[in-house]
Design a protein around this motif. Structure first.
Motif, PDB file in Angstrom:
ATOM      1  N   ILE A 175     -87.399   6.621 -20.479  1.00 41.80           N
ATOM      2  CA  ILE A 175     -88.784   7.083 -20.517  1.00 41.80           C
ATOM      3  C   ILE A 175     -89.037   8.122 -21.603  1.00 41.80           C
ATOM      4  O   ILE A 175     -90.021   8.039 -22.346  1.00 41.80           O
ATOM      5  CB  ILE A 175     -89.227   7.612 -19.121  1.00 41.80           C
ATOM      6  CG1 ILE A 175     -90.710   7.997 -19.136  1.00 41.80           C
ATOM      7  CG2 ILE A 175     -88.382   8.777 -18.665  1.00 41.80           C
ATOM      8  CD1 ILE A 175     -91.634   6.836 -19.358  1.00 41.80           C
ATOM      9  N   SER A 188     -96.276  -1.287 -21.014  1.00 38.04           N
ATOM     10  CA  SER A 188     -95.365  -0.934 -19.927  1.00 38.04           C
ATOM     11  C   SER A 188     -95.328  -2.017 -18.869  1.00 38.04           C
ATOM     12  O   SER A 188     -94.357  -2.142 -18.126  1.00 38.04           O
ATOM     13  CB  SER A 188     -95.794   0.393 -19.298  1.00 38.04           C
ATOM     14  OG  SER A 188     -97.039   0.260 -18.631  1.00 38.04           O
ATOM     15  N   MET A 194     -84.571   3.300 -16.088  1.00 39.31           N
ATOM     16  CA  MET A 194     -85.932   3.796 -16.338  1.00 39.31           C
ATOM     17  C   MET A 194     -85.917   5.271 -16.711  1.00 39.31           C
ATOM     18  O   MET A 194     -86.611   5.707 -17.634  1.00 39.31           O
ATOM     19  CB  MET A 194     -86.806   3.584 -15.104  1.00 39.31           C
ATOM     20  CG  MET A 194     -87.311   2.173 -14.923  1.00 39.31           C
ATOM     21  SD  MET A 194     -88.438   2.042 -13.516  1.00 39.31           S
ATOM     22  CE  MET A 194     -89.748   3.129 -14.019  1.00 39.31           C
ATOM     23  N   THR A 242     -83.450   2.366 -11.481  1.00 37.83           N
ATOM     24  CA  THR A 242     -84.117   3.649 -11.662  1.00 37.83           C
ATOM     25  C   THR A 242     -83.383   4.511 -12.699  1.00 37.83           C
ATOM     26  O   THR A 242     -84.014   5.301 -13.408  1.00 37.83           O
ATOM     27  CB  THR A 242     -84.196   4.399 -10.324  1.00 37.83           C
ATOM     28  OG1 THR A 242     -82.902   4.406  -9.711  1.00 37.83           O
ATOM     29  CG2 THR A 242     -85.183   3.729  -9.380  1.00 37.83           C
ATOM     30  N   ALA A 254     -84.550  -3.818 -19.669  1.00 36.81           N
ATOM     31  CA  ALA A 254     -84.095  -2.930 -18.596  1.00 36.81           C
ATOM     32  C   ALA A 254     -83.280  -3.687 -17.567  1.00 36.81           C
ATOM     33  O   ALA A 254     -82.243  -3.198 -17.083  1.00 36.81           O
ATOM     34  CB  ALA A 254     -85.299  -2.258 -17.927  1.00 36.81           C
ATOM     35  N   PRO A 279     -90.745   1.799 -20.181  1.00 32.49           N
ATOM     36  CA  PRO A 279     -90.564   1.359 -18.791  1.00 32.49           C
ATOM     37  C   PRO A 279     -91.923   1.092 -18.142  1.00 32.49           C
ATOM     38  O   PRO A 279     -92.923   1.651 -18.582  1.00 32.49           O
ATOM     39  CB  PRO A 279     -89.877   2.570 -18.136  1.00 32.49           C
ATOM     40  CG  PRO A 279     -89.240   3.311 -19.272  1.00 32.49           C
ATOM     41  CD  PRO A 279     -90.175   3.116 -20.440  1.00 32.49           C
ATOM     42  N   PRO A 280     -91.985   0.229 -17.100  1.00 31.32           N
ATOM     43  CA  PRO A 280     -90.834  -0.287 -16.366  1.00 31.32           C
ATOM     44  C   PRO A 280     -90.262  -1.620 -16.874  1.00 31.32           C
ATOM     45  O   PRO A 280     -89.140  -1.958 -16.540  1.00 31.32           O
ATOM     46  CB  PRO A 280     -91.400  -0.492 -14.961  1.00 31.32           C
ATOM     47  CG  PRO A 280     -92.826  -0.824 -15.191  1.00 31.32           C
ATOM     48  CD  PRO A 280     -93.250  -0.007 -16.384  1.00 31.32           C
TER      49      PRO A 280
END
Length: 606
Positions: free
Chosen positions: A303, A232, A299, A296, A284, A277-278
């Protein structure tokens, strides 16, 4: 001593010291520059992006010091040429702006040729031949595609406009992809390096061992969890294998695990770092740029599918544990509470700060990562014993900077080369033509287009790094999927996941080769086990197309959790069918179609 090899004398030792000092200073400058950009305000793109390339060039062309004389001297010359060309763009920024992407005079054509050759060779040295070969084919198409018959030809683009858009405007080398590399990816790479330079890795491992070690095949499940934690932050499958695998593989072999199983566990778990994530292996941040969505939101969408991937790996490990009779770790082999309290804060503090700033404030992802970097750097002053050592701090700080700068350079090589391909696709309209072909071959059927896209991702991802494969595939297949009714975010996540297929799928399966080498076992049985353990990689993207609620927890959390449980149950049934562990054949034959039906039937759409 080999023939012709001299003993290391004072001069060579001094040269080694000077070399180390140079790269340590360069690493500090690289880290400092990318952190400064967070707080510096608006910097012209044709300043920050060429500087990004300038800081990456020495790591690719000089740091490796290839053995051949030609390789060494060509690397030095290309590095110097690249530095001069980038300096020219920065110094002549105002005049280049007025040219609107059109080259003027022979010197600027030379400049274009130099920059393209430097970036292509930089990518070849950093990640081998496949991606630069794709870029060369794209360049040839842009320059000569007007001579192709039929719909795949283009009307022709003047060479000065074509090359100028790629090298002195923001349509190729200095496009939005490079902007993502400069402004966001580099910052998260630095964060991962600073967390890893201290006791962060020990914290990951201690927490994973405490949580999973007592279960059946505890050491293998520790690998799954620790790879999820470390991946992650690192976002790199190979870095994940090398770091967590160095601990988990010897432990599994020592406990009597079959080497082909141990290596497969590490290969699969490590691949998951790029979808967790992140960081998500820079994917991303590129999605943020391409989709114009908040970080966000990416993410939140990513997830739950990532958790399903690791759940499928966990289920597979448990089934293999039954088959091989693998026990959990003894209580005295688990880290104590004191060890947890001393090591976990080294990753929990920066990671927690990152998430709090991301979700509780309106600051940008890079600002949140910058604060987390400062926290991780401050923690380098001490270790799990609580002792404070300025000299150890300097060593750890240097290690973090060097690792970060080297990884930033590798990612820059990938993204700059991919930028050439994307620039050509945009200039020539080739992407639109490929989109129409995909729609035609699929007969207008979304699932047919998804399978064609998955195949294209697998083929391209065999030699092209995941991030580049995702960018190229989504540029040509993404519009086709959207034209057939798939929302843009789903299309991007689908392509990104399937760009990872080649990490565990033969014939390339990079993480399998690395893990098999570390476990000293043939790679083919490892690949077979990895494909069964990694079934989530093949099925979860299709599952979130059939159950769109899974990637929308921010709009309806209850439906997203219902989709999570539904798909998780289906993956467990499919894993049970693929990994028998002594089950009767009839039971396995029933479990497979039932699992498929649970995953795909009665989709939860929200």
């Amino acid at each position: 001593m080999r023939g012709g090899e001299a003993a290391a004398g004072p001069d060579s030792v001094e040269a080694t010291g000077v070399r180390r000092g140079f790269f340590s200073l360069l690493a500090l400058v690289s880290v400092g520059f990318h952190l400064w950009l967070i707080f510096a305000g608006l910097i012209p793109n044709l300043v920050s992006r060429p500087l990004h390339l300038m800081l990456a060039l020495p790591w690719v062309f000089l740091a490796a010091e290839p053995r051949g004389v030609f390789q060494r001297w060509s690397g030095r010359l290309l590095c110097l040429a690249g530095l001069i060309a980038c300096s020219y763009i920065i110094a002549d920024l105002d005049r280049l702006d007025e040219q609107y992407g059109s080259l003027r005079g022979p010197w600027q054509f030379v400049l274009a040729g130099v920059l393209l050759v430097v970036v292509l060779e930089m990518a070849r040295r950093a990640i081998k031949l496949a991606l630069p070969l794709v870029a060369v084919i794209a360049l040839a198409y842009g320059l000569f595609g007007q001579h192709l018959p039929g719909e795949f030809g283009h009307p022709g683009i003047p060479a000065n406009s074509f090359l100028g858009t790629l090298v002195i405007a923001e349509g190729g080398l200095w496009g939005s992809l490079t902007g993502v590399s400069v402004n966001v990816v580099a910052v998260f790479v630095i964060l991962g390096a600073f967390v890893g330079a201290g006791e962060g890795g020990a914290g990951f491992m201690a927490l994973a061992t405490r949580l999973a070690g007592r279960f059946r095949a505890g050491a293998a499940k520790v690998s799954v969890l620790s790879s999820a934690f470390f991946g992650s932050i690192s976002g790199s499958a190979s870095a994940n294998v090398a770091s967590t695998g160095a601990i988990t593989l010897p432990a599994m072999k020592r406990l009597g695990y079959p080497p082909s199983f141990a290596a497969a566990v590490e290969a699969v778990a490590s691949s998951g770092g790029q979808i967790m994530p992140p960081l998500m292996g820079a994917g991303a941040f590129i999605m943020v740029e391409l989709l114009r969505l908040p970080y966000t939101a990416i993410m939140a969408a990513a997830i739950l599918p990532a958790l399903l991937f690791f759940w499928a790996a966990w289920c597979g490990v448990d089934r293999f544990a039954r088959a091989y009779g693998l026990k959990g770790l003894a209580r005295d082999q688990l880290p104590g509470r004191d060890t947890l309290l001393r090591t976990v804060p080294f990753f929990l503090v920066p990671f927690g700060l990152l998430l709090v700033v991301l979700f509780a404030t309106g600051y940008t992802p890079q600002f949140a990562a910058g604060l987390a970097i400062f926290a991780a750097a401050a923690l380098l002053i001490t270790d799990r014993s609580g002792s404070v050592s300025p000299s150890a701090f300097l060593r750890r700080f240097e290690t973090a900077c060097v690792n970060a700068a080297g990884q930033i350079a590798t990612i820059a090589a990938i993204i700059l080369c991919a930028g050439i391909v994307i620039g050509v696709l945009n200039l020539t309209g080739l992407g639109v033509k490929v989109t129409s072909v995909i729609v035609g071959l699929s007969g207008g059927n979304l699932w047919g287009a998804l399978l064609l896209t998955a195949l294209a991702c697998l083929i391209l991802g065999m030699e092209v790094p995941t991030t580049a494969a995702y960018v190229i595939c989504v540029s040509v297949a993404g519009p086709a999927l959207q034209e057939l009714g798939l929302p843009a975010l789903q299309a991007h996540l689908f392509v990104f996941w399937y760009a990872l297929l080649s990490t565990i799928t033969p014939p390339v399966c990079g993480t399998v080769f690395i893990a098999a080498g570390m476990a000293k076992t043939p790679w083919l049985p490892v690949a077979g086990n990895a494909m069964r353990l990694g079934l989530g990689l093949y099925l979860v993207p299709l599952a979130f197309v059939a159950n769109p609620a899974l990637i929308a927890p921010d709009t309806d959390l209850l439906l997203a959790l219902a989709a999570l449980l539904k798909i998780g149950l289906g993956l467990w049934l499919i894993s049970r069918a693929l990994i028998g562990a002594g089950d009767a054949l009839w039971l396995r034959l029933c479990a497979f179609p039932l699992g498929v039906a649970v995953v795909f039937a009665f989709g939860i759409t929200g």
